[in-house]
Design a protein around this motif. Sequence first.
Motif, PDB file in Angstrom:
ATOM      1  N   UNK A   1     106.595  11.325   0.363  1.00 39.51           N
ATOM      2  CA  UNK A   1     106.587  11.258   1.683  1.00 39.51           C
ATOM      3  C   UNK A   1     105.563  11.608   2.380  1.00 39.51           C
ATOM      4  N   UNK A   2     104.636  11.696   3.398  1.00 36.69           N
ATOM      5  CA  UNK A   2     103.308  12.075   4.141  1.00 36.69           C
ATOM      6  C   UNK A   2     104.005  12.673   4.993  1.00 36.69           C
ATOM      7  N   UNK A   3     103.892  14.136   5.176  1.00 35.64           N
ATOM      8  CA  UNK A   3     104.541  14.569   6.540  1.00 35.64           C
ATOM      9  C   UNK A   3     103.596  14.630   7.755  1.00 35.64           C
ATOM     10  N   UNK A   4     104.505  14.448   8.706  1.00 26.08           N
ATOM     11  CA  UNK A   4     102.972  13.871   9.880  1.00 26.08           C
ATOM     12  C   UNK A   4     102.174  15.602  10.026  1.00 26.08           C
ATOM     13  N   UNK A   5     101.185  15.115  11.014  1.00 22.80           N
ATOM     14  CA  UNK A   5     100.149  17.166  10.839  1.00 22.80           C
ATOM     15  C   UNK A   5     100.959  17.749  12.075  1.00 22.80           C
ATOM     16  N   UNK A   6     100.917  19.070  11.471  1.00 23.83           N
ATOM     17  CA  UNK A   6     101.308  20.294  12.738  1.00 23.83           C
ATOM     18  C   UNK A   6     100.818  20.010  13.875  1.00 23.83           C
ATOM     19  N   UNK A   7     101.524  20.237  15.115  1.00 21.58           N
ATOM     20  CA  UNK A   7     100.840  20.497  16.681  1.00 21.58           C
ATOM     21  C   UNK A   7     100.794  22.019  17.055  1.00 21.58           C
ATOM     22  N   UNK A   8      99.412  21.827  17.429  1.00 20.82           N
ATOM     23  CA  UNK A   8      98.933  22.804  17.797  1.00 20.82           C
ATOM     24  C   UNK A   8      98.789  22.943  19.202  1.00 20.82           C
ATOM     25  N   UNK A   9     100.233  24.010  19.600  1.00 24.28           N
ATOM     26  CA  UNK A   9     100.000  23.830  21.078  1.00 24.28           C
ATOM     27  C   UNK A   9      98.767  25.197  21.384  1.00 24.28           C
ATOM     28  N   UNK A  10      99.016  24.691  22.945  1.00 27.67           N
ATOM     29  CA  UNK A  10      97.810  25.802  23.994  1.00 27.67           C
ATOM     30  C   UNK A  10      98.214  26.894  23.786  1.00 27.67           C
TER      31      UNK A  10
END
Length: 215
Positions: A1-10
């Motif tokens: 399973x391919x994990x979604x990329x992390x989100x880097x917030x402000x």
Amino acid sequence: MILPPPLFDAEFAQRFDALLRWRRDVRHFATQPVAEQDMADLLAQAALAPSVGNAQPWRFVHLRTPALREALAAHVDEQNALAARTYAGQPRYEDYTALKLHGIREAPELMAVFCDEQALAGHRLGIATMPEMLRYSCVAAIQTLWLAARLRGIGLGWVSILDPQTVTAMLDVPPQWSLIALLCIGYPAEPSDMPELEQRGWQSREPLADRVFER
């Protein structure tokens, strides 16, 4: 399973900007040792750096021998004295001699970084016309290590006042390895948000606009 990329917030972006701004070339080190696990983690993160053809040409040599440390320090001191002569009679001479250009004797850890010019990994992809990309890849690994160290409050000093061939011979490494860096690693004696060379009036950061061009 391919994990979604992390989100880097402000908030992360602001902290990352602070990390970049607080990265320093450290020459004054505290006596506090660096934990073995921290050193292992730093190398593991450095190995996440990009490399041409995924060649991973970096070779890290952890220098632990006291006699070798002193030999390296003596060599750098000698090269520093030779470099100082080039400033003799110039206004910058006293400025140069006042600079501390290495912490080889004081840094808790020393690491030499080499480039394997004949790395088998990567199958020579991407270096037919620019073989120097192997060395650039090693520099990317050093920068990654530098930021990872600063994240932990650990400082790094890149020593360049040396003769690469002499140091390579001292360390007795394979002949196809090229010296990229001699690194001093440890906790800074006095963390600062301003580069030491700027503090001492040697060179301030110049406008980015003077270094960006369009064609």
